[in-house]
Write an enzyme that holds these catalytic residues in place. Structure first.
Site, PDB file in Angstrom:
ATOM      1  N   SER A   1      -0.545 -10.867   9.054  1.00 41.48           N
ATOM      2  CA  SER A   1      -1.861 -10.693   9.387  1.00 41.48           C
ATOM      3  C   SER A   1      -2.864 -11.313   8.356  1.00 41.48           C
ATOM      4  CB  SER A   1      -1.896  -9.094   9.445  1.00 41.48           C
ATOM      5  OG  SER A   1      -1.697  -8.570   8.134  1.00 41.48           O
TER       6      SER A   1
ATOM      7  N   LYS B   1      11.607  -9.054   2.412  1.00 43.73           N
ATOM      8  CA  LYS B   1       9.995  -8.853   2.678  1.00 43.73           C
ATOM      9  C   LYS B   1       9.375  -8.606   1.379  1.00 43.73           C
ATOM     10  CE  LYS B   1       7.422  -5.544   5.304  1.00 43.73           C
ATOM     11  NZ  LYS B   1       7.410  -4.292   6.353  1.00 43.73           N
TER      12      LYS B   1
ATOM     13  N   ARG C   1      -2.425  -3.143   8.260  1.00 43.40           N
ATOM     14  CA  ARG C   1      -2.349  -1.897   8.125  1.00 43.40           C
ATOM     15  C   ARG C   1      -3.627  -1.194   8.762  1.00 43.40           C
ATOM     16  NH1 ARG C   1       0.013  -2.107   1.880  1.00 43.40           N
ATOM     17  NH2 ARG C   1       1.787  -2.677   2.621  1.00 43.40           N
TER      18      ARG C   1
ATOM     19  N   LYS D   1       9.322 -12.826   5.009  1.00 46.88           N
ATOM     20  CA  LYS D   1       8.009 -12.387   5.375  1.00 46.88           C
ATOM     21  C   LYS D   1       7.176 -12.159   3.836  1.00 46.88           C
ATOM     22  CE  LYS D   1       5.831  -8.477   7.266  1.00 46.88           C
ATOM     23  NZ  LYS D   1       6.146  -7.237   7.721  1.00 46.88           N
TER      24      LYS D   1
HETATM   25  C1  PBG Z   1       6.094  -2.432   8.501  1.00 46.51           C
HETATM   26  C2  PBG Z   1       5.529  -3.628   8.629  1.00 46.51           C
HETATM   27  C3  PBG Z   1       4.449  -4.301   8.060  1.00 46.51           C
HETATM   28  C4  PBG Z   1       4.257  -5.504   8.674  1.00 46.51           C
HETATM   29  C5  PBG Z   1       5.205  -5.669   9.734  1.00 46.51           C
HETATM   30  N1  PBG Z   1       5.981  -4.501   9.669  1.00 46.51           N
HETATM   31  C6  PBG Z   1       3.479  -3.733   7.149  1.00 46.51           C
HETATM   32  C7  PBG Z   1       3.780  -3.374   5.605  1.00 46.51           C
HETATM   33  O1  PBG Z   1       4.964  -3.513   5.072  1.00 46.51           O
HETATM   34  O2  PBG Z   1       3.057  -2.794   5.012  1.00 46.51           O
HETATM   35  C8  PBG Z   1       3.108  -6.459   8.404  1.00 46.51           C
HETATM   36  C9  PBG Z   1       2.890  -7.562   9.459  1.00 46.51           C
HETATM   37  C10 PBG Z   1       1.538  -8.217   9.241  1.00 46.51           C
HETATM   38  O3  PBG Z   1       0.732  -7.931   8.104  1.00 46.51           O
HETATM   39  O4  PBG Z   1       1.177  -8.972  10.024  1.00 46.51           O
HETATM   40  N2  PBG Z   1       6.494  -1.845   9.450  1.00 46.51           N
END
Ligand code: PBG
Length: 332
Positions: free
Chosen positions: A281, A201, A211, A255
């Site tokens: 997202s 990630k 967010r 991801k």
């Molecule tokens: C953290 C989490 C995030 C996403 C999924 N789980 C955000 C981050 O790491 O800041 C992002 C998913 C997306 O952008 O669609 N719990």
């Protein structure tokens, strides 16, 4: 090149001539059952709340969440993953492992609605629940404390398991998180509950709209101290995935998806467990924005991206288009 008679000319176009030929020779297919729908549920709201940077995506009420889950089932979607947005946040992210926390209560609603018709997963992290917005507990100097956080993840995993989660998906990128969660689940009697690890990630600007959706922007600093750096070679993603498998992950995730297809490919080659990719997202928002301008063909772009993610090596794809794309795929 001119094809000279009698000379065996390579003509790859022969198999592209008709839709039936193309369908017959296609190697990569996206099926509704490969898709996983991320859903946000917010505590204490009476109406679904639109997310401005993700047109078409909302923060659900407990009631509208049930309906969205039922629609996903109707479209043949393979799974969904729940994100909770609590009313109250604190430094330790208490809502994450509270039996009455939003994800835990929403799980019961969703399971009552869909049963075993698709796989109901839960994202496991603290950032939605902490007032500082980081994915872990902080040291007095404001750093994310890896090892202290593991106990919080373990508690959240057990709370989600008790509430009926069918797959827990740790996304916080703490070292050792899979092992900590696995042993806590086993000790609590949930040795059959799978862990889908967000293994590779990256610290990504593509999470921006999420967010807003999950109300979890860090209040200071960023996540670059725990999420991966885009500039490292894909081997680092492979290393993270292999560590997670060694710690007991049943499936691993890369991801974001689109900008990290090389990592996805390398991970898929390296592991023998199912591989997921999360089309995040920002990937969603960019397509929606361009489509709204009439600049791209939304449906074709979405399907092309999903195909590309599958071709790179993902078995399952987490996508905000899951329900809609599943309906399109049924028509193909
Ligand atoms: C953290 C989490 C995030 C996403 C999924 N789980 C955000 C981050 O790491 O800041 C992002 C998913 C997306 O952008 O669609 N719990």
């Amino acid at each position: 090149m001119t094809a000279s008679p009698g000379f065996p000319t390579a003509r790859p176009r022969r198999l592209r001539r008709t839709p039936a030929l193309r369908r017959l020779v296609a190697d990569v297919r996206v099926r509704p059952a490969d898709l996983v729908l991320p859903l946000f549920v917010k505590e204490g709201i009476a109406e679904p709340h639109p997310i401005s940077s993700m047109p078409g995506v909302v923060q659900h009420t407990r009631d509208s969440l049930r309906k969205a889950a039922a629609e996903a089932v109707g479209a043949g979607v393979g799974g969904l993953i729940l994100f909770g947005v609590p009313e109250v946040k604190d430094a330790r992210g208490s809502g994450a492992d509270d039996a009455d926390g939003i994800v835990q209560v929403a799980l019961a609603d969703v399971l009552a609605e869909v049963g075993d018709d698709l796989v109901v997963m839960t994202d496991l992290c603290l950032d939605e629940y902490t007032d500082h917005g980081h994915c872990g507990l902080l040291t007095p100097s404001g750093e994310v404390d890896n090892d202290a956080t593991l106990g919080r993840y373990a508690a959240a995993a057990v709370a989600q398991a008790r509430a009926g989660s069918q797959v827990v998906a740790p996304s916080g990128m703490m070292d050792g998180q899979v092992a900590a969660i696995r042993s806590a689940l086993d000790r609590a009697g949930f040795s059959t509950l799978p862990v889908l690890a967000y293994s590779a990630k990256y610290a990504s600007a593509f999470y921006g709209p999420f967010r807003e959706a999950a109300e979890c922007a860090p209040q200071f600093g960023d996540r670059a101290g725990y999420q991966q750096d885009a500039g490292r070679a894909s081997a680092e993603g492979v290393r993270e995935a292999l560590l997670d498998v060694a710690e007991g992950a049943d499936a691993v995730m890369v991801k974001p998806a689109g900008p990290y297809l090389d990592v996805l490919h390398a991970v898929a080659e390296a592991v023998d467990v199912p591989v997921a990719a999360y089309q995040v997202s920002g990937e969603y928002a960019m397509v929606e924005a361009a489509a709204a301008q009439g600049w791209i063909d939304r449906r074709r772009v979405v399907l092309e991206q999903l195909t590309g993610i599958r071709r790179a090596g993902a078995g399952m794809v987490l996508t905000y288009w899951a329900t809609e794309a599943a309906a399109w795929l049924d028509e193909l």
